[in-house]
Scaffold this motif. Sequence first.
Motif, PDB file in Angstrom:
ATOM      1  N   ALA A  29      -2.618   2.439  -0.412  1.00  0.00           N
ATOM      2  CA  ALA A  29      -2.604   3.809   0.096  1.00  0.00           C
ATOM      3  C   ALA A  29      -1.633   3.910   1.259  1.00  0.00           C
ATOM      4  CB  ALA A  29      -4.002   4.229   0.532  1.00  0.00           C
ATOM      5  N   ASN A  30      -0.873   5.003   1.293  1.00  0.00           N
ATOM      6  CA  ASN A  30       0.111   5.174   2.361  1.00  0.00           C
ATOM      7  C   ASN A  30      -0.238   6.329   3.305  1.00  0.00           C
ATOM      8  OD1 ASN A  30       0.733   7.147   0.469  1.00  0.00           O
ATOM      9  ND2 ASN A  30       2.754   6.318   0.004  1.00  0.00           N
ATOM     10  N   VAL A  31      -1.293   7.060   2.998  1.00  0.00           N
ATOM     11  CA  VAL A  31      -1.781   8.107   3.895  1.00  0.00           C
ATOM     12  C   VAL A  31      -3.307   8.005   3.984  1.00  0.00           C
ATOM     13  CG1 VAL A  31      -1.951  10.594   4.327  1.00  0.00           C
ATOM     14  CG2 VAL A  31       0.160   9.646   3.363  1.00  0.00           C
ATOM     15  N   SER A  90      -1.280  -3.893  -8.666  1.00  0.00           N
ATOM     16  CA  SER A  90       0.085  -3.376  -8.874  1.00  0.00           C
ATOM     17  C   SER A  90       0.181  -2.624 -10.195  1.00  0.00           C
ATOM     18  CB  SER A  90       1.095  -4.520  -8.842  1.00  0.00           C
ATOM     19  OG  SER A  90       1.133  -5.113  -7.567  1.00  0.00           O
ATOM     20  N   ARG A  91      -0.447  -3.158 -11.218  1.00  0.00           N
ATOM     21  CA  ARG A  91      -0.443  -2.512 -12.532  1.00  0.00           C
ATOM     22  C   ARG A  91      -1.104  -1.133 -12.455  1.00  0.00           C
ATOM     23  NH1 ARG A  91      -3.460  -6.058 -15.134  1.00  0.00           N
ATOM     24  NH2 ARG A  91      -5.355  -4.836 -14.995  1.00  0.00           N
ATOM     25  N   ARG A  92      -2.208  -1.049 -11.763  1.00  0.00           N
ATOM     26  CA  ARG A  92      -2.930   0.227 -11.646  1.00  0.00           C
ATOM     27  C   ARG A  92      -2.126   1.250 -10.839  1.00  0.00           C
ATOM     28  NH1 ARG A  92      -8.305  -3.290 -10.497  1.00  0.00           N
ATOM     29  NH2 ARG A  92      -8.630  -3.922 -12.657  1.00  0.00           N
ATOM     30  N   ILE A  93      -1.467   0.802  -9.786  1.00  0.00           N
ATOM     31  CA  ILE A  93      -0.627   1.705  -8.998  1.00  0.00           C
ATOM     32  C   ILE A  93       0.536   2.207  -9.843  1.00  0.00           C
ATOM     33  CG2 ILE A  93       0.933   1.817  -7.014  1.00  0.00           C
ATOM     34  CD1 ILE A  93      -1.054  -0.163  -5.625  1.00  0.00           C
ATOM     35  N   SER A 139       1.601   6.062 -10.655  1.00  0.00           N
ATOM     36  CA  SER A 139       2.964   6.583 -10.505  1.00  0.00           C
ATOM     37  C   SER A 139       3.460   7.232 -11.777  1.00  0.00           C
ATOM     38  CB  SER A 139       3.915   5.466 -10.075  1.00  0.00           C
ATOM     39  OG  SER A 139       3.565   4.998  -8.792  1.00  0.00           O
ATOM     40  N   GLU A 140       3.093   6.679 -12.925  1.00  0.00           N
ATOM     41  CA  GLU A 140       3.496   7.262 -14.212  1.00  0.00           C
ATOM     42  C   GLU A 140       2.923   8.662 -14.393  1.00  0.00           C
ATOM     43  OE1 GLU A 140       5.519   6.337 -16.843  1.00  0.00           O
ATOM     44  OE2 GLU A 140       6.257   4.919 -15.347  1.00  0.00           O
ATOM     45  N   LEU A 141       1.750   8.906 -13.848  1.00  0.00           N
ATOM     46  CA  LEU A 141       1.129  10.223 -13.952  1.00  0.00           C
ATOM     47  C   LEU A 141       1.925  11.296 -13.209  1.00  0.00           C
ATOM     48  CD1 LEU A 141      -2.613   9.229 -13.483  1.00  0.00           C
ATOM     49  CD2 LEU A 141      -1.504   9.934 -15.612  1.00  0.00           C
TER      50      LEU A 141
END
Length: 145
Positions: free
Chosen positions: A100-102, A134-137, A141-143
């Motif tokens: 998470a970045n926020v 990483s796979r789940r992130i 991102s694909e969404l």
Amino acid sequence: MIALASDHGGFELKESVKKHLQERGLEFKDFGTYDLNSCDYPDFGAQAARAVADGQCEKGIVICTTGIGISIVANKIKGIRCALCSEASTARLTREHNDANVLAMGGGFVGPVLANEIVDTFLDTPFSGLEKHSRRISKISELEK
């Protein structure tokens, strides 16, 4: 650099977080609001999230009364993974598992001492880098495409 934003309901907690970041010697940019006058959280939360998404800031902290509305706003910005946290364990896990970045918090539910613990945990916990995370992130991102 940490991006900060709040509406009127999160203003006091944002000001407390700013003081804590200063005490830690961390740089931040405050995207508002700058007082207790009633305002709309999308106006400020989106600015902070965009600053993280475009690389101007490494991470962001957004605050409204519940943390819900402003987290929804932040997550509308491509590249943002905003997590609403009300205690340190979820702050640690969202960094380790979701990168998470926020961070979102609710100024009506989290006091300043707890907020400092949540902020420290969020800022100081690295992403695990495990393949499964990483796979789940990547799937998240694909969404966005």
